[in-house]
Design an enzyme around this catalytic site. Structure first.
Site, PDB file in Angstrom:
ATOM      1  N   CYS A  88       0.833  -1.208   0.000  1.00 48.09           N
ATOM      2  CA  CYS A  88       0.000   0.000   0.000  1.00 48.09           C
ATOM      3  C   CYS A  88       0.874   1.267   0.000  1.00 48.09           C
ATOM      4  O   CYS A  88       1.520   1.547  -1.001  1.00 48.09           O
ATOM      5  CB  CYS A  88      -1.006  -0.040   1.142  1.00 48.09           C
ATOM      6  SG  CYS A  88      -2.386   1.044   0.823  1.00 48.09           S
ATOM      7  N   HIS A 127      -3.380  -5.192   1.663  1.00 51.65           N
ATOM      8  CA  HIS A 127      -2.735  -5.431   2.962  1.00 51.65           C
ATOM      9  C   HIS A 127      -2.823  -6.899   3.391  1.00 51.65           C
ATOM     10  O   HIS A 127      -3.655  -7.234   4.242  1.00 51.65           O
ATOM     11  CB  HIS A 127      -3.436  -4.590   4.040  1.00 51.65           C
ATOM     12  CG  HIS A 127      -3.216  -3.128   3.936  1.00 51.65           C
ATOM     13  ND1 HIS A 127      -2.182  -2.471   4.560  1.00 51.65           N
ATOM     14  CD2 HIS A 127      -3.903  -2.172   3.276  1.00 51.65           C
ATOM     15  CE1 HIS A 127      -2.234  -1.183   4.300  1.00 51.65           C
ATOM     16  NE2 HIS A 127      -3.280  -0.969   3.521  1.00 51.65           N
ATOM     17  N   GLU A 165      -1.081  -8.355   5.454  1.00 52.13           N
ATOM     18  CA  GLU A 165      -0.768  -8.449   6.895  1.00 52.13           C
ATOM     19  C   GLU A 165      -2.013  -8.250   7.762  1.00 52.13           C
ATOM     20  O   GLU A 165      -1.966  -8.482   8.962  1.00 52.13           O
ATOM     21  CB  GLU A 165       0.332  -7.438   7.266  1.00 52.13           C
ATOM     22  CG  GLU A 165      -0.068  -5.977   7.314  1.00 52.13           C
ATOM     23  CD  GLU A 165      -0.259  -5.318   5.951  1.00 52.13           C
ATOM     24  OE1 GLU A 165      -0.172  -6.014   4.921  1.00 52.13           O
ATOM     25  OE2 GLU A 165      -0.525  -4.104   5.926  1.00 52.13           O
TER      26      GLU A 165
HETATM   27  N1  GLN Z   1      -3.375   6.510   0.813  1.00 56.12           N
HETATM   28  C1  GLN Z   1      -2.186   6.275   1.549  1.00 56.12           C
HETATM   29  C2  GLN Z   1      -1.015   7.061   0.961  1.00 56.12           C
HETATM   30  O1  GLN Z   1      -1.137   7.729   0.014  1.00 56.12           O
HETATM   31  C3  GLN Z   1      -1.858   4.804   1.591  1.00 56.12           C
HETATM   32  C4  GLN Z   1      -2.910   4.066   2.402  1.00 56.12           C
HETATM   33  C5  GLN Z   1      -2.440   2.781   3.030  1.00 56.12           C
HETATM   34  O2  GLN Z   1      -1.252   2.490   3.152  1.00 56.12           O
HETATM   35  N2  GLN Z   1      -3.399   2.018   3.478  1.00 56.12           N
HETATM   36  O3  GLN Z   1       0.051   6.995   1.477  1.00 56.12           O
END
Ligand code: GLN
Length: 193
Positions: free
Chosen positions: A79, A172, A174
């Site tokens: 992410c 995610h 995890e």
């Molecule tokens: N939207 C977040 C960002 O731009 C990432 C979100 C996440 O890691 N769940 O960093």
């Protein structure tokens, strides 16, 4: 056994460490350049990419991290971590590390309220589809020639990509009880650079 570190400056560090622990992998927390020594792999967790990159620069981790990757350190960005390791963003902030030859769009699926869960078939992962949790998730909008797409949502929306010893997922693993993606990364880290 592969030695795995988790970048521990912001985000869901503990969840990754617990998942590694569940597959018998001891992990360490990485905050300073010297914590990168003797690692085979590094996980950059989800969180807020602008904060993570800002702290990477404050802790003077950028150059040592890029150098270690050039020497063979495997890296998995989940992410926000995907945003951190990208070559380009179609966003002004943050200034990513430029490790993986991908262009990434932040918050590509919408705001927090548009977070969603789905089941994904992931290339290289045997068994049933993986349950994937997307939280203000990024999307890969362009890939370089050495980048392999492991999973997509819908038509042509890559959410898991691999380039040699670099792995990036929009979702995610995890936050689930499914450790298969962690095992995949440990195998990558364990393989000879
Ligand atoms: N939207 C977040 C960002 O731009 C990432 C979100 C996440 O890691 N769940 O960093």
């Amino acid at each position: 056994m592969a030695s795995i570190g988790v970048l521990a400056i912001q985000g869901d560090v503990l969840e990754h460490r617990k998942m590694l622990d569940s597959i018998g992998i001891e992990s360490s927390e990485v905050r300073l350049p010297e914590h990168l020594d003797d690692l085979d792999g590094l996980i950059i967790p989800g969180g807020e990419s602008t904060t993570i990159v800002q702290l990477i620069d404050i802790y003077e981790l950028r150059t040592p991290l890029v150098d270690k990757v050039n020497e063979g350190l495997a890296v998995w960005g989940t992410c926000a971590g995907m945003i951190v390791i990208a070559k380009n963003l179609n966003d002004k902030r943050p200034n990513p590390l430029g490790l993986m030859d991908i262009e990434v769009s932040r918050n590509a699926f919408g705001r927090q309220i548009d977070s969603f869960e789905t089941d994904l078939d992931i290339h290289g992962i045997d068994g049933p589809p993986m349950h994937a949790i997307f939280i203000r998730a990024p999307l890969v909008t362009q890939i370089g020639s050495g980048v392999e797409i492991l999973a997509e949502v819908g038509e042509g929306k890559p959410v898991a990509v691999k380039q040699n010893r670099l792995l990036a997922t929009s979702f995610h693993p995890e936050l689930t009880a499914d450790s298969r993606m962690h095992s995949m990364f440990v195998d990558i880290a364990h393989s000879t650079p």
